[in-house]
Design an enzyme around this catalytic site. Sequence first.
Site, PDB file in Angstrom:
ATOM      1  N   SER A   1      -8.819   0.332  -9.095  1.00 49.44           N
ATOM      2  CA  SER A   1      -9.305   1.142  -7.982  1.00 49.44           C
ATOM      3  C   SER A   1     -10.228   2.273  -8.414  1.00 49.44           C
ATOM      4  O   SER A   1     -11.077   2.721  -7.639  1.00 49.44           O
ATOM      5  CB  SER A   1      -8.128   1.724  -7.198  1.00 49.44           C
ATOM      6  OG  SER A   1      -7.282   2.493  -8.041  1.00 49.44           O
TER       7      SER A   1
ATOM      8  N   GLY B   1      -5.629  -2.050  -7.637  1.00 53.74           N
ATOM      9  CA  GLY B   1      -4.331  -2.580  -8.012  1.00 53.74           C
ATOM     10  C   GLY B   1      -4.351  -3.537  -9.183  1.00 53.74           C
ATOM     11  O   GLY B   1      -3.296  -4.038  -9.591  1.00 53.74           O
TER      12      GLY B   1
ATOM     13  N   ASN C   1      -2.526   0.588 -13.937  1.00 58.31           N
ATOM     14  CA  ASN C   1      -1.514   0.018 -13.051  1.00 58.31           C
ATOM     15  C   ASN C   1      -0.364  -0.603 -13.834  1.00 58.31           C
ATOM     16  O   ASN C   1       0.786  -0.586 -13.375  1.00 58.31           O
ATOM     17  CB  ASN C   1      -2.152  -1.014 -12.114  1.00 58.31           C
ATOM     18  CG  ASN C   1      -3.002  -0.352 -11.047  1.00 58.31           C
ATOM     19  OD1 ASN C   1      -2.567   0.556 -10.353  1.00 58.31           O
ATOM     20  ND2 ASN C   1      -4.253  -0.778 -10.945  1.00 58.31           N
TER      21      ASN C   1
ATOM     22  N   ASP D   1      -4.466  11.613  -1.866  1.00 59.48           N
ATOM     23  CA  ASP D   1      -3.316  11.037  -2.559  1.00 59.48           C
ATOM     24  C   ASP D   1      -3.108  11.630  -3.947  1.00 59.48           C
ATOM     25  O   ASP D   1      -2.086  11.390  -4.598  1.00 59.48           O
ATOM     26  CB  ASP D   1      -3.438   9.508  -2.651  1.00 59.48           C
ATOM     27  CG  ASP D   1      -4.666   9.043  -3.434  1.00 59.48           C
ATOM     28  OD1 ASP D   1      -5.344   9.872  -4.079  1.00 59.48           O
ATOM     29  OD2 ASP D   1      -4.935   7.836  -3.403  1.00 59.48           O
TER      30      ASP D   1
ATOM     31  N   HIS E   1      -6.729   9.276  -6.742  1.00 55.95           N
ATOM     32  CA  HIS E   1      -8.065   8.683  -6.785  1.00 55.95           C
ATOM     33  C   HIS E   1      -9.158   9.734  -6.609  1.00 55.95           C
ATOM     34  O   HIS E   1      -9.033  10.623  -5.760  1.00 55.95           O
ATOM     35  CB  HIS E   1      -8.214   7.623  -5.688  1.00 55.95           C
ATOM     36  CG  HIS E   1      -7.289   6.458  -5.857  1.00 55.95           C
ATOM     37  ND1 HIS E   1      -6.046   6.406  -5.267  1.00 55.95           N
ATOM     38  CD2 HIS E   1      -7.423   5.322  -6.578  1.00 55.95           C
ATOM     39  CE1 HIS E   1      -5.455   5.269  -5.608  1.00 55.95           C
ATOM     40  NE2 HIS E   1      -6.263   4.593  -6.408  1.00 55.95           N
TER      41      HIS E   1
END
Length: 210
Positions: free
Chosen positions: A27, A64, A93, A174, A177
């Site tokens: 991402s 992801g 991840n 969040d 990111h």
Amino acid sequence: MSNILGVWLLLLSSLAWSSSILVMGDSLSAAYGMPQQQGWVALLDQKLEKNGFSYEVINASISGETTHGGLTRLPGALDQYKPELVVLELGANDGLRGAPLALIERNLTRLIAQARAAGAQVLLLEMRIPPNYGPRYSDGFTALFEKVAQMQDVLMVPFFMAPVVLQPELMQDDGLHPNEQAQPVLLDQLWQPLISLLQSPYQPQKNEGG
């Protein structure tokens, strides 16, 4: 006549991009939470053109994505695009899911081997994770990138999120990111290492049993 002209235009278009750069990431490279054209990969494409480099930048990043997923997708991308350079931005991840460090290291090594077998250079981006699983795991996670880079003799960019991750104004809500304003900063982190590789033709190494 129009058909002949179309063939020539198609040929000239293919010649315009003599080489390509493949970005295989998650991402952080897939422009998560923003339009694709605002992500650092799209900005790389623009900056290369402005600086006189004739490369097509292919963004094969998926939000992801893990190193295992990269292993399944990279061979097809290498065969399709035949890149001169692969920017490898994977592993975060895996770490966030607590994957065994030895497995992450092995997968990164295999990804590098796949790219090199296809004649591409590799730029490895170091990843880091929060200490959710304790400092032993998170420190070991960070260290494995340097280990892989040294063992495989590839150029590694230190954690390219470092200038933005502690700057709330450069992060999405969040907290994981980077936002649109952070994308040029991310690109700046890897621009010079990337250019140095493009200006240094890859010399395949003899197989030393790795």
